[in-house]
Enzyme design. Structure first.
Site, PDB file in Angstrom:
ATOM      1  N   GLU A  83       6.183  -1.316 -14.139  1.00 10.86           N
ATOM      2  CA  GLU A  83       6.440   0.371 -14.241  1.00 10.86           C
ATOM      3  C   GLU A  83       7.740   0.223 -14.544  1.00 10.86           C
ATOM      4  OE1 GLU A  83       5.422   2.213 -10.473  1.00 10.86           O
ATOM      5  OE2 GLU A  83       3.464   1.137 -10.381  1.00 10.86           O
TER       6      GLU A  83
ATOM      7  N   ARG B 220       0.357  -2.295  -5.394  1.00  9.31           N
ATOM      8  CA  ARG B 220       1.312  -2.729  -6.171  1.00  9.31           C
ATOM      9  C   ARG B 220       0.653  -3.032  -7.678  1.00  9.31           C
ATOM     10  NH1 ARG B 220       4.047   0.494  -3.844  1.00  9.31           N
ATOM     11  NH2 ARG B 220       6.200  -0.030  -2.588  1.00  9.31           N
TER      12      ARG B 220
ATOM     13  N   HIS C 253       2.041   6.475 -10.407  1.00  7.20           N
ATOM     14  CA  HIS C 253       2.284   5.927  -9.041  1.00  7.20           C
ATOM     15  C   HIS C 253       2.581   7.223  -8.202  1.00  7.20           C
ATOM     16  CE1 HIS C 253       4.356   2.500  -6.678  1.00  7.20           C
ATOM     17  NE2 HIS C 253       3.758   3.526  -5.937  1.00  7.20           N
TER      18      HIS C 253
HETATM   19  C1  DGY Z   1       5.230   3.279  -1.209  1.00  4.62           C
HETATM   20  O1  DGY Z   1       5.696   3.979  -0.355  1.00  4.62           O
HETATM   21  O2  DGY Z   1       5.275   2.100  -0.924  1.00  4.62           O
HETATM   22  C2  DGY Z   1       4.394   3.956  -2.236  1.00  4.62           C
HETATM   23  O3  DGY Z   1       4.132   3.026  -3.056  1.00  4.62           O
HETATM   24  C3  DGY Z   1       4.847   5.215  -2.897  1.00  4.62           C
HETATM   25  O4  DGY Z   1       4.717   6.162  -1.669  1.00  4.62           O
END
Ligand code: DGY
Length: 320
Positions: free
Chosen positions: A267, A238, A285
């Site tokens: 984002e 993240r 992402h």
């Molecule tokens: C999640 O699932 O948390 C990812 O960031 C996207 O697949």
């Protein structure tokens, strides 16, 4: 009568077909993520919500949902949802763990190689017809085999990354609030070290931690100073775990050799400075973005949703 459900963004057709059999759904159809206000307007009469990690499901949204029983997040991370608020209202929250582990570990390695061997830069060079023949020092990158890999966050994805690293005969160190059991450390050939030691000794640092109040800016300006000049930093977890502005400044000053980012602090915005730097590879992402995996995620979220609406215990309930 089928329960009313809100789906915040178009999901794969197979999952929609499955949902159609069980629920009466409304989808936000704009070709962009819905705003919080749009979700608020549509959620009032819904019993179920199938949302994406880009949707902020905070107190305001939860307060506007009069009949909501379950929030099924189509992602393993659920930092976009105010879990405490959901709990207060007795609303279940589910995620999609497990199905995206291997795909995200694969992308981590794709990014490591892209940065270490300067692949996007070399691709641009070739397309621009700048290739005039083999040269001994053309696009010199970094060796991977035998180097030290530092994994921040040794959960499912961190472990899958470690298993792949063994083929490259790497020394593996890791840092995590919870140390692995000795058998697991043996299996992953991983040595537990404090975060500062990891940052100052790894050649490649890869982040797989979850975003929590504790991990917000875990990689702060001060921590970035600890990273070796020759090292590579990868973040597929993240964005807010890294102080993006400080990272961009460090890359610009060549204080770090390179970085690979799949996630960003705000984002879909990306720190402007990063966009002009050659020593960073930027992805939108897509860590889990294989067709197979995204289908599994959508089906898992859909099944969780239906289980919750039926009053059953959903398979992937997140801890309250
Ligand atoms: C999640 O699932 O948390 C990812 O960031 C996207 O697949």
């Amino acid at each position: 009568m089928k329960p009313k459900v809100l789906i915040t963004r178009k999901i794969l057709a197979e999952a929609l077909d499955y949902l159609k059999e069980h629920v009466d759904y409304e989808i936000c159809t704009a070709d962009r993520n819905p705003t919080k206000q749009e979700i608020i307007e549509k959620i009032a009469d819904k019993e179920g919500l199938l949302c994406l990690l880009t949707d902020t499901i905070d107190k305001e949204v939860i307060d506007s949902a009069r009949s909501l029983k379950i929030i099924a997040n189509c992602a393993v991370g659920y930092d976009n949802i105010d879990i405490k608020e959901a709990k207060k209202r007795g609303i279940l929250v589910t995620n999609t763990p497990g199905v995206l582990t291997e795909t995200t570990a694969d992308l981590t390695w794709a990014l490591i190689f892209a940065v270490a061997r300067r692949i996007p830069e070399a691709d641009r060079f070739t397309r621009e017809k700048k290739f005039r023949g083999w040269e001994l020092d053309l696009f010199l990158g970094k060796e991977i085999t035998g180097k030290c890999l530092g994994i921040i966050g040794m959960g499912r994805i961190g472990k899958a990354v470690a298993l792949r690293a063994q083929s490259f005969r790497m020394k593996i160190i890791y840092s995590d609030p919870q140390r692995l059991a000795p058998e697991e450390e043996k299996k992953y050939k991983a040595t537990f070290v404090p975060l500062d030691e990891l940052l100052s000794s790894a050649d490649i640092i890869t982040i797989h931690a979850t975003l929590t109040p504790e991990s917000l800016h875990l990689i702060s300006r001060e921590k970035i100073q600890l990273i070796q000049k020759d090292a590579i930093l990868i973040n597929v977890a993240r964005g807010p775990i890294v102080d993006e502005k400080s990272l961009a400044e460090a890359l610009e000053r060549n204080q770090i050799w390179g970085a690979g980012l799949d996630v960003y602090e705000r984002e879909p915005d990306v720190e402007d400075k990063l966009l002009s730097l050659e020593n960073v590879v930027l992805l939108p992402h897509i860590g889990s973005a294989s067709y197979e995996t995204r289908l599994k995620m959508a089906m898992m979220a859909a099944r969780n949703l239906i289980q919750g609406l039926r009053g059953e215990h959903p398979d992937n309930l997140v801890p309250w």
